[in-house]
Design a protein around this motif. Structure first.
Motif, PDB file in Angstrom:
ATOM      1  N   ASN B 339      16.035   0.577  40.452  1.00 62.54           N
ATOM      2  CA  ASN B 339      15.616   1.000  41.943  1.00 62.54           C
ATOM      3  C   ASN B 339      16.397   2.076  42.465  1.00 62.54           C
ATOM      4  O   ASN B 339      16.156   3.033  43.321  1.00 62.54           O
ATOM      5  N   ALA B 340      17.875   2.017  42.169  1.00 61.88           N
ATOM      6  CA  ALA B 340      18.676   2.658  42.596  1.00 61.88           C
ATOM      7  C   ALA B 340      19.981   2.747  41.782  1.00 61.88           C
ATOM      8  O   ALA B 340      20.433   1.961  41.152  1.00 61.88           O
ATOM      9  N   ILE B 341      20.599   4.160  41.581  1.00 55.88           N
ATOM     10  CA  ILE B 341      21.852   4.084  40.985  1.00 55.88           C
ATOM     11  C   ILE B 341      22.721   5.038  41.913  1.00 55.88           C
ATOM     12  O   ILE B 341      22.392   6.137  42.388  1.00 55.88           O
ATOM     13  N   ILE B 342      23.915   4.464  42.098  1.00 51.15           N
ATOM     14  CA  ILE B 342      24.718   5.319  42.803  1.00 51.15           C
ATOM     15  C   ILE B 342      26.125   5.375  42.062  1.00 51.15           C
ATOM     16  O   ILE B 342      26.867   4.464  41.555  1.00 51.15           O
ATOM     17  N   HIS B 343      26.682   6.660  41.908  1.00 48.82           N
ATOM     18  CA  HIS B 343      27.678   6.982  41.015  1.00 48.82           C
ATOM     19  C   HIS B 343      28.583   7.938  41.926  1.00 48.82           C
ATOM     20  O   HIS B 343      28.189   8.869  42.305  1.00 48.82           O
ATOM     21  N   SER B 344      29.574   7.354  42.608  1.00 47.72           N
ATOM     22  CA  SER B 344      30.777   8.267  43.242  1.00 47.72           C
ATOM     23  C   SER B 344      32.033   7.843  42.863  1.00 47.72           C
ATOM     24  O   SER B 344      32.388   6.827  42.021  1.00 47.72           O
ATOM     25  N   GLY B 345      32.866   8.559  43.599  1.00 50.25           N
ATOM     26  CA  GLY B 345      34.267   8.402  43.508  1.00 50.25           C
ATOM     27  C   GLY B 345      35.071   9.549  43.531  1.00 50.25           C
ATOM     28  O   GLY B 345      34.747  10.353  44.036  1.00 50.25           O
ATOM     29  N   THR B 346      36.412   9.463  43.225  1.00 50.57           N
ATOM     30  CA  THR B 346      37.467  10.388  43.559  1.00 50.57           C
ATOM     31  C   THR B 346      38.273  10.790  42.220  1.00 50.57           C
ATOM     32  O   THR B 346      38.406   9.845  41.307  1.00 50.57           O
ATOM     33  N   VAL B 347      38.463  12.273  42.186  1.00 50.63           N
ATOM     34  CA  VAL B 347      39.372  12.580  40.789  1.00 50.63           C
ATOM     35  C   VAL B 347      40.446  13.369  41.518  1.00 50.63           C
ATOM     36  O   VAL B 347      40.494  13.874  42.777  1.00 50.63           O
ATOM     37  N   ALA B 348      41.711  13.386  40.851  1.00 52.46           N
ATOM     38  CA  ALA B 348      42.842  14.310  41.216  1.00 52.46           C
ATOM     39  C   ALA B 348      42.590  15.556  40.597  1.00 52.46           C
ATOM     40  O   ALA B 348      42.179  15.948  39.439  1.00 52.46           O
ATOM     41  N   THR B 349      42.875  16.718  41.669  1.00 50.23           N
ATOM     42  CA  THR B 349      42.868  18.046  40.970  1.00 50.23           C
ATOM     43  C   THR B 349      43.979  18.664  41.688  1.00 50.23           C
ATOM     44  O   THR B 349      44.669  18.215  42.337  1.00 50.23           O
ATOM     45  N   THR B 350      44.103  20.192  41.534  1.00 51.28           N
ATOM     46  CA  THR B 350      44.983  20.873  42.346  1.00 51.28           C
ATOM     47  C   THR B 350      44.310  22.217  42.916  1.00 51.28           C
ATOM     48  O   THR B 350      43.163  22.380  42.772  1.00 51.28           O
ATOM     49  N   ARG B 351      45.120  22.841  44.068  1.00 53.28           N
ATOM     50  CA  ARG B 351      44.780  23.890  44.746  1.00 53.28           C
ATOM     51  C   ARG B 351      44.563  25.142  43.695  1.00 53.28           C
ATOM     52  O   ARG B 351      44.016  25.975  44.041  1.00 53.28           O
ATOM     53  N   GLN B 352      45.257  25.098  42.600  1.00 54.25           N
ATOM     54  CA  GLN B 352      45.467  26.406  42.013  1.00 54.25           C
ATOM     55  C   GLN B 352      44.153  26.380  41.001  1.00 54.25           C
ATOM     56  O   GLN B 352      44.471  27.421  39.918  1.00 54.25           O
ATOM     57  N   ASN B 353      43.256  25.475  40.911  1.00 53.56           N
ATOM     58  CA  ASN B 353      42.116  25.704  39.921  1.00 53.56           C
ATOM     59  C   ASN B 353      41.028  25.318  40.414  1.00 53.56           C
ATOM     60  O   ASN B 353      40.934  24.853  41.755  1.00 53.56           O
ATOM     61  N   GLY B 354      39.861  25.185  39.562  1.00 55.35           N
ATOM     62  CA  GLY B 354      38.736  24.627  40.367  1.00 55.35           C
ATOM     63  C   GLY B 354      37.850  23.838  39.300  1.00 55.35           C
ATOM     64  O   GLY B 354      36.951  23.904  38.817  1.00 55.35           O
ATOM     65  N   MET B 355      38.526  22.464  39.163  1.00 59.05           N
ATOM     66  CA  MET B 355      38.009  21.752  38.214  1.00 59.05           C
ATOM     67  C   MET B 355      37.986  20.195  38.662  1.00 59.05           C
ATOM     68  O   MET B 355      38.732  19.243  38.109  1.00 59.05           O
ATOM     69  N   PRO B 356      36.999  19.569  39.454  1.00 59.34           N
ATOM     70  CA  PRO B 356      36.772  18.351  39.832  1.00 59.34           C
ATOM     71  C   PRO B 356      36.097  17.840  38.624  1.00 59.34           C
ATOM     72  O   PRO B 356      34.971  18.102  38.702  1.00 59.34           O
ATOM     73  N   GLU B 357      37.007  16.853  37.713  1.00 56.04           N
ATOM     74  CA  GLU B 357      36.170  16.434  36.767  1.00 56.04           C
ATOM     75  C   GLU B 357      34.651  15.586  37.232  1.00 56.04           C
ATOM     76  O   GLU B 357      34.762  14.503  37.672  1.00 56.04           O
ATOM     77  N   PRO B 358      33.778  16.564  36.479  1.00 60.28           N
ATOM     78  CA  PRO B 358      32.294  16.020  37.288  1.00 60.28           C
ATOM     79  C   PRO B 358      31.892  14.870  36.530  1.00 60.28           C
ATOM     80  O   PRO B 358      30.842  14.864  35.775  1.00 60.28           O
ATOM     81  N   PHE B 359      32.305  13.437  36.711  1.00 62.78           N
ATOM     82  CA  PHE B 359      32.011  12.587  36.039  1.00 62.78           C
ATOM     83  C   PHE B 359      30.291  11.999  36.240  1.00 62.78           C
ATOM     84  O   PHE B 359      29.883  11.238  35.569  1.00 62.78           O
ATOM     85  N   ILE B 360      29.842  12.624  37.404  1.00 63.20           N
ATOM     86  CA  ILE B 360      28.310  12.212  37.816  1.00 63.20           C
ATOM     87  C   ILE B 360      27.278  12.765  36.703  1.00 63.20           C
ATOM     88  O   ILE B 360      26.334  12.631  36.596  1.00 63.20           O
ATOM     89  N   LEU B 361      27.991  13.718  35.967  1.00 61.07           N
ATOM     90  CA  LEU B 361      26.953  14.401  35.052  1.00 61.07           C
ATOM     91  C   LEU B 361      25.960  13.767  34.304  1.00 61.07           C
ATOM     92  O   LEU B 361      24.739  13.828  34.172  1.00 61.07           O
ATOM     93  N   PRO B 362      26.451  12.597  33.428  1.00 58.96           N
ATOM     94  CA  PRO B 362      25.355  11.735  32.551  1.00 58.96           C
ATOM     95  C   PRO B 362      24.473  11.169  33.563  1.00 58.96           C
ATOM     96  O   PRO B 362      23.382  10.803  33.015  1.00 58.96           O
ATOM     97  N   THR B 363      24.796  10.766  34.697  1.00 62.25           N
ATOM     98  CA  THR B 363      24.109  10.243  35.492  1.00 62.25           C
ATOM     99  C   THR B 363      22.790  10.966  36.143  1.00 62.25           C
ATOM    100  O   THR B 363      21.702  10.661  36.464  1.00 62.25           O
ATOM    101  N   MET B 364      22.846  12.173  35.989  1.00 60.93           N
ATOM    102  CA  MET B 364      21.766  13.047  36.518  1.00 60.93           C
ATOM    103  C   MET B 364      20.733  13.212  35.458  1.00 60.93           C
ATOM    104  O   MET B 364      19.752  13.900  35.801  1.00 60.93           O
ATOM    105  N   SER B 365      20.799  12.849  34.284  1.00 64.02           N
ATOM    106  CA  SER B 365      19.776  13.227  33.237  1.00 64.02           C
ATOM    107  C   SER B 365      19.426  11.869  32.487  1.00 64.02           C
ATOM    108  O   SER B 365      18.304  12.014  31.763  1.00 64.02           O
TER     109      SER B 365
END
Lengths: 178, 776
Positions: B339-365
């Motif tokens: 009935n419901a899937i919730i996938h959320s959370g936090t990752v560490a990254t830096t100001r000098q790049n643009g790569m928040p590890e997108p761990f939600i991708l598998p849950t999209m499909s």
């Protein structure tokens, strides 16, 4: 080492059958001698600290990591690198088996894996026991996938060709060991 | 984020939304793949044959040239010094002794480095390839612990290494944020990927979860990882006047050439990047500061430079995968339907790049659910920029998702394979677009049968001496991608040979081998009549070896060039040919020439066409269509993973005893090299499951295990025989019917192992890696 070495042979390292002068800089590793002075790039530098096995060569038939060994230590000894394994008849049987079993992907750890396996096969034949050998007192160590996997664990592969590598080694050496 | 920025993002999002909707609703025939690639129907060609790697004779003899093996006259060797603080400025930097050391040619620091622009950070422009956007040795500022602060050039590597040890530095430190926990307490921000927030909601997931009859909810954590390709990063660099030549270890030659041009203020045509062989990449072999520093030092010294990173240097300079903390909640009815899937959370990254590890991708499909909520939040740390590593998102996201599904299966008493099959969606769970090809259920059935899944016992009930034995399963998933920019050149010579050139890459995937097969079939030639050339920025195409998209990108580029080739050949054939009067749509390539599609007796060979027209060769270029198929259809690969493990009841040690992957990835071009890629991904997944962790000192932001002795990767004894099978059902919407397979192998493996550990011991471990201390 043989006892009757001439002075000239002591000052030289025999590499794939050719005498090479010992380098002047005593800090130079055998690995850097091979790669940078002799341009034998087949021996690879993966970590330069003995942790990956990519630089494995055979010295008087025994496998060593050439990054942890100074070139000057090898005066008068005989070094075989990946470039020295094939002969006029073609590839070494193990090289051929690596191709057939797809025992590599990027190919960077491959020369070290192959040289290491040649040395390992000789250790097995001599009955040198390993961590997984059941009967340490026996002169004979049976060839088994676990013996090979344990003995090859010093050669890292990051592409994940492990199954193919072990299959290639087993095909080449299992029968000879029986 | 400011209000203006938010408004800008909203507008951009709205425009993209309208475009996406239009592409979704357009007729199939307007799309690339609307008319399936004609090669999908060919059954007896080269595609599908287990051809040994074309480069294998070179590789087994150590004759394949890697980046640090190019010899240039007058070349000098570089060594780097790294900062030991995370943030602040260099107070003193004493280089006098180093400059006076034997063999030293140059010591370069921020005081004498040439003026350069920062790297254009990856994804900020079509060909931007930089790992960060920081100034490189342009000032005294320190941005991360391990930042290069000096380059020594010397006649030998030994002299350079010695001299760099003579440099003395002191720092004025600024307060740095290096602890994930501390940063999180101060608050998180939305993760942005290419300007878009990694945030999606369908329905009302929180309310639906609350109201569900069955619920699981837990937090799963994964640590930092490093790629650890066995070949350390290296470049051999030379200037020829204002032309820059870089022999690189690269999975992005076109990106690197363009970006280096921007950095040094020259055109991309003035930068020549080659990369004939790459000793493993996995997302790490892109543009980082070492190529820039090597080029800058070569410019300053007027000598070619070999800059080969030490293994420690790789950990200090090249980003890895960041850590994740994921909350996964599934609400289901008593029968197990979600009935419901919730996938959320936090990752560490830096100001000098643009790569928040997108761990939600598998849950999209992966699964259907009326209510889905996905959210990636970030905290910014003062650390080395993190980056893409094999299956960014899916590799670690599947650990949470597929573990949680196992937990739900246990609580409902449902077979986890059946629970997964029950929740298969009939259309894309978020976008509602149709699937191009989805046969995951077949993969599950075939895998379960071959593995012997039905013999599974209750948790903690099977023993083999002191070993507790268990089996587990999980889903593997990775999308089909094709990035814009693909292009290829085909040169056909009068003797009937073809050469294809494209700025693609060979990092061990078997690119040249598989595409020699494809080109042979496409042109109606034998493999030995085809040369596939790659790894050179002067060749056509912007083809990243990433996102498992290279095969699709090359395939689509060659399709485009092939169209142009047919047109050119028809022109040359003229009126004296059996092909006279035919249009390009009526003609195909067959048996070393052109033939009428519905009447192959109207055929003329390439040799004949070129000979008659007095041409030595014909060369054409084609650019791939825009990759609209990924917006029109939902295109994904899947796999069903099965794992048997033993956990030692005395030591807590986990050993993998058996592993089987059953994949649905479209058509397999070369079973030999494909099996190796699947196995390779699975083995990296075993590392992720059991041992891999980049240890990071929260107090000062320094990587603590920068060596292969301290960062453990799977070794031979850790790797059991791995069985790999596949459906081999072509995807009608993908070139050759093939979806990429470079990354799916690593996905799901962490959960398959953890689920097997639960089956063996009854212990649920939600924190990777699954080291023995967690099982004692």
């Amino acid at each position: 080492m043989t006892a009757d070495r001439s002075a000239a042979a002591i000052a030289a390292i025999r590499i794939n059958g050719v005498d090479c002068p010992v380098p002047a800089d005593p800090r130079m590793s055998l690995l850097d001698l091979l790669r940078e002075t002799l341009h034998l790039h087949g021996t690879k530098k993966g970590c330069n600290q003995g942790a990956c096995g990519a630089c494995t060569v055979l010295v008087d038939g025994e496998r060593i990591v050439s990054c942890l060994s100074l070139a000057v230590q090898h005066a008068g000894r005989s070094v075989t690198t990946i470039e020295g394994l094939a002969d006029q008849h073609g590839l070494h049987p193990l090289q051929q088996a690596f191709i057939e079993h797809d025992g590599f992907q990027c190919g960077y750890c491959t020369p070290g894996q192959i040289c290491s396996a040649v040395g390992m096969a000789a250790e097995l034949k001599r009955g040198v026991p390993s961590h997984v050998t059941q009967d340490l007192a026996s002169d004979h160590v049976a060839f088994s996938p676990d013996e090979v996997r344990e003995r090859m664990s010093g050669n890292l592969c990051r592409c994940g060709a492990h199954n193919g590598i072990i299959d290639a080694i087993s095909e080449t050496y299992a029968e000879a060991a029986e | 984020m400011s209000i203006a920025e938010e408004a800008k993002l909203a507008v951009r999002g709205a425009i993209q939304g309208v475009m996406e909707k239009a592409i979704e609703l357009a007729p199939d025939s307007w799309m690339p793949g609307g008319k399936p690639d004609s090669l999908i129907a060919t059954k007896h060609g080269s595609i599908g044959a287990s051809v040994p790697r074309i480069d294998s004779p070179l590789k087994v003899q150590g004759k394949a040239p890697f980046a640090a093996e190019f010899e240039l006259p007058g070349m000098v060797y570089a060594a780097l010094m790294f900062s030991t603080v995370a943030k602040g400025r260099i107070a003193t930097l004493d280089t006098a002794q180093a400059e006076a050391a034997p063999g030293v040619v140059l010591v370069m620091t921020h005081r004498n480095a040439p003026r350069m622009e920062s790297m254009p950070v990856f994804l900020s422009a079509e060909k931007a390839g930089g790992g960060d956007n920081l100034p490189i040795m342009q000032d005294d500022r320190i941005h991360w612990n391990g930042q290069p602060i000096a380059v020594v050039l010397a006649e030998t590597q030994e002299q350079a290494d010695y001299a760099v040890a003579l440099i003395r530095a002191s720092y004025e430190q600024d307060a740095a944020t290096t602890s994930f926990a501390t940063a999180k307490r101060k608050g998180t921000e939305p993760g942005l990927f290419m300007g878009q927030p990694l945030k999606t909601e369908k329905g009302s997931a929180d309310a639906a979860f609350k109201a569900s009859a069955a619920k699981v909810e837990a937090t799963y954590t994964t640590p930092r990882h490093n790629h650890n390709a066995i070949e350390p990063h290296a470049a051999t660099v030379a200037w020829d006047g204002d032309r820059l030549i870089v022999h690189d270890a690269s999975q992005a030659v076109a990106h690197t050439a363009w970006s280096l041009g921007k950095i040094f203020g020259i055109s991309e045509q003035q930068v020549h990047v080659t990369s004939p062989f790459v000793g493993g990449g996995f997302g790490g072999k892109c543009l980082w500061q070492h190529q820039v520093l090597g080029a800058a030092a070569a410019k300053l010294a007027g000598r070619p430079v070999r800059i080969a990173l030490s293994r420690e240097g790789v950990y200090r300079l090249i980003g890895g995968r960041t850590l994740t903390e994921q909350r996964l909640a599934i609400g289901a009815d008593q029968d197990g339907r979600f009935n419901a899937i919730i996938h959320s959370g936090t990752v560490a990254t830096t100001r000098q790049n643009g790569m928040p590890e997108p761990f939600i991708l598998p849950t999209m499909s992966s699964y259907g659910s009326p209510n889905i909520k996905l959210d990636v939040e970030v905290v910014y740390l003062d650390m080395l920029a993190n980056t893409f590593m094999r299956a960014p998102g899916e590799s670690v996201g599947t650990f949470a998702l597929e573990s949680a599904i196992d937990e739900l299966a246990v609580s409902l008493g449902i077979d986890p394979v059946e629970l997964r099959i029950l929740n298969q969606p009939s259309e894309d769970p978020l976008k509602g677009t149709p699937f191009s090809s989805r046969h995951i259920t077949e993969a599950w059935r075939a895998g379960a049968e071959k593995f012997g899944w039905s013999k599974r016992s209750a948790p903690g009930t099977v023993r083999d001496g002191e070993w507790q034995i268990g089996i587990g399963c999980a889903t593997a998933t990775y999308p089909y991608h094709r990035m814009p920019g693909g292009a290829a050149r085909i040169t056909l010579t009068r003797d009937g040979y073809a050469r294809v050139e494209i700025a693609a890459h060979e990092m061990g995937m078997g690119t040249a081998t598989a595409h020699t097969q494809v080109v042979a079939d496409r042109l109606g030639l034998s493999r030995d009549q085809v040369t596939f050339a790659y790894g050179d920025s002067l060749m056509p195409g912007v083809v990243l070896a990433g996102g498992s998209q290279q095969t699709a990108s090359i395939g689509a580029s060659v399709i485009a060039a092939h169209h142009v080739l047919i047109k050119e050949l028809l022109k040359l054939a003229g009126n004296d040919s059996p092909l006279a009067g035919l249009g390009t749509d009526e003609v195909g390539t067959l048996n070393g020439g052109l033939a009428k599609l519905d009447d192959p007796s109207r055929h003329e060979s390439y040799v004949s066409i070129l000979t008659r027209s007095g041409r030595d060769h014909v060369a054409v270029e084609g650019s791939a269509s825009a990759p609209l198929e990924t917006m029109h259809w939902s295109m994904h690969s899947f796999g069903a993973l099965f794992c048997e493990i033993g956990v030692n009841s005395v030591t807590g040690e986990t050993r993998v005893r058996r592993f089987l992957g059953s994949y649905d990835c479209g058509r397999i071009l070369n079973p030999k090299t494909a099996a190796s890629q699947f196995r390779g991904g699975i083995i990296m997944g075993l590392g992720l499951a059991l041992m891999e962790e980049t240890q990071f000192d929260d107090r000062n932001g320094r990587v603590m295990n920068p060596s292969l002795a301290e960062y453990h990767v799977p070794v031979h004894l850790d790797v059991p025989p791995i069985d790999v099978i596949w459906t081999d059902i072509p995807d009608p919407r993908a070139p050759m019917g093939a979806r990429g397979i470079g990354e799916i192998g690593i996905t799901g493996v962490g959960a398959a192992v953890a689920n097997a550990v639960f089956n063996a011991t009854g212990k649920r471990v939600r924190d990777l890696p699954l080291t023995l201390d967690k099982l004692m």
